[in-house]
Design an enzyme around this catalytic site. Structure first.
Site, PDB file in Angstrom:
ATOM      1  CG  HIS A   1      38.273  34.752  28.865  1.00  0.00           C
ATOM      2  ND1 HIS A   1      38.977  34.860  30.035  1.00  0.00           N
ATOM      3  CD2 HIS A   1      38.092  33.424  28.667  1.00  0.00           C
ATOM      4  CE1 HIS A   1      39.196  33.651  30.515  1.00  0.00           C
ATOM      5  NE2 HIS A   1      38.661  32.769  29.724  1.00  0.00           N
TER       6      HIS A   1
ATOM      7  CG  HIS B   1      44.192  33.736  28.170  1.00  0.00           C
ATOM      8  ND1 HIS B   1      43.101  34.565  28.340  1.00  0.00           N
ATOM      9  CD2 HIS B   1      44.083  32.785  29.124  1.00  0.00           C
ATOM     10  CE1 HIS B   1      42.381  34.137  29.360  1.00  0.00           C
ATOM     11  NE2 HIS B   1      42.963  33.047  29.855  1.00  0.00           N
TER      12      HIS B   1
ATOM     13  CD  GLU C   1      42.209  38.954  30.715  1.00  0.00           C
ATOM     14  OE1 GLU C   1      41.669  38.186  31.523  1.00  0.00           O
ATOM     15  OE2 GLU C   1      43.151  39.704  31.014  1.00  0.00           O
TER      16      GLU C   1
ATOM     17  CB  THR D   1      42.846  40.172  34.615  1.00  0.00           C
ATOM     18  OG1 THR D   1      42.319  38.979  34.030  1.00  0.00           O
ATOM     19  CG2 THR D   1      42.310  41.379  33.899  1.00  0.00           C
TER      20      THR D   1
ATOM     21  CG  ASN E   1      42.160  31.433  37.509  1.00  0.00           C
ATOM     22  OD1 ASN E   1      42.019  30.943  38.616  1.00  0.00           O
ATOM     23  ND2 ASN E   1      41.222  31.361  36.575  1.00  0.00           N
TER      24      ASN E   1
END
Ligand code: SF4
Length: 282
Positions: A73, A123, A125, A161, A219
């Site tokens: 991440h 998150h 990331e 992403t 994800n």
């Protein structure tokens, strides 16, 4: 009952790479080895890594010395600086695709764009990308968030992403009404898009769709969302022990996919459970 596996699923390139880095570091490091946050959103993998001597710590304050591994991440630059300042050896396992998003965000900020990140504010990331984007980066989760943004002359946008491409396109479209100049980078990972496309393709062909991945895997939750849009009998499970035979009543075909942080061993356990059920029901 027929079982269909999605063509693309399971560990992505970035997760495989970070795990390999962690395993190699554990084998070669002299002192203690830590990851900053779990290396992947999967309890089994984290436990196996701990057995090899890699411990998970959520904060640099909990680490007094040794080696710290940055997971796929990524982290904000301040975290890297703080780790170096503490004298820690830093091994960077940030996915190269995430590094690219961080660099794009930093470049947009340097070129005077108001940086907007489409993603989940909490998150890791997104927190990392926001750190690289400098002061004032804004995170939007949906079109409602975009509606509340003030107008800017120049807006530069990147996406977490793992987001859904169509949703990002909608956010980019809405941002056009918020500025004179918009620069949008497509930073959605191919691995994610390929897994989502393969999952949807499978979900459309089956009566019941299973998505294997833990609840805190972003994800995996996305995969379950896109599958549920085409197949209401979609279930997300962390592992085989959450399966319920009642879900499969009357089903002729079952589809299986898995998030980018789900190990092959967990997928195989689900496949074995399904095959046992097929054998039992004849
Ligand atoms: S999903 Fe894509 S960007 Fe994220 S870690 Fe995996 S390969 Fe990298």
């Amino acid at each position: 009952m027929e079982i269909l596996r999605a063509k693309e699923m399971g560990f992505c390139f970035g997760v495989k790479r970070a795990l390999k880095i962690a395993e190699e570091t554990a084998a070669s490091a002299a002192g203690p080895v830590y990851t900053l946050g779990p290396i992947v959103h999967n309890t089994e993998v984290v436990t196996q890594l701990q057995e090899r001597g890699v411990w998970t710590k959520d904060d640099l304050d909990e680490i007094e010395g040794g080696t710290v591994i940055i997971r796929a991440h990524g982290v904000p630059p301040e975290v890297l600086e703080a780790a170096h300042a503490k004298g820690l050896r830093v091994v960077d396992g940030t996915c190269p695709l995430v590094i690219k998003v961080q660099q794009l965000a930093r470049a947009l900020h340097a070129e005077g764009y108001q940086v907007v990140i489409y993603g989940q504010p909490q998150h890791p990331e997104v927190i990392g990308i926001a750190g690289w984007a400098g002061e004032g980066a804004m995170v939007v989760q949906n079109l409602a968030d975009v509606a509340t943004l003030p107008r800017h002359k120049k807006i530069g946008v990147v996406s977490q992403t793992t987001k859904i491409p169509a949703d990002y396109q909608a956010v980019v479209g809405a941002l056009m009404g918020k500025c004179q100049e918009l620069r949008a980078h497509n930073t959605i990972c191919n691995a994610t898009a390929q897994r989502q496309a393969a999952a949807v393709e499978t979900a459309q062909q089956v009566d019941v769709m299973l998505v294997i991945g833990e609840a805190h895997s972003s994800n995996s939750r996305r995969l379950a969302e896109v599958c549920a849009q085409v197949n209401p009998r979609t279930y997300r499970i962390a592992a085989a022990d959450e399966l319920d035979a009642a879900w499969f009543v009357g089903a002729e075909k079952v589809g299986v996919t898995a998030g980018a942080s789900t190990p092959e061993a967990t997928i195989e356990q689900v496949m074995a459970w399904l095959k046992d059920m097929v054998d039992f029901s004849g």
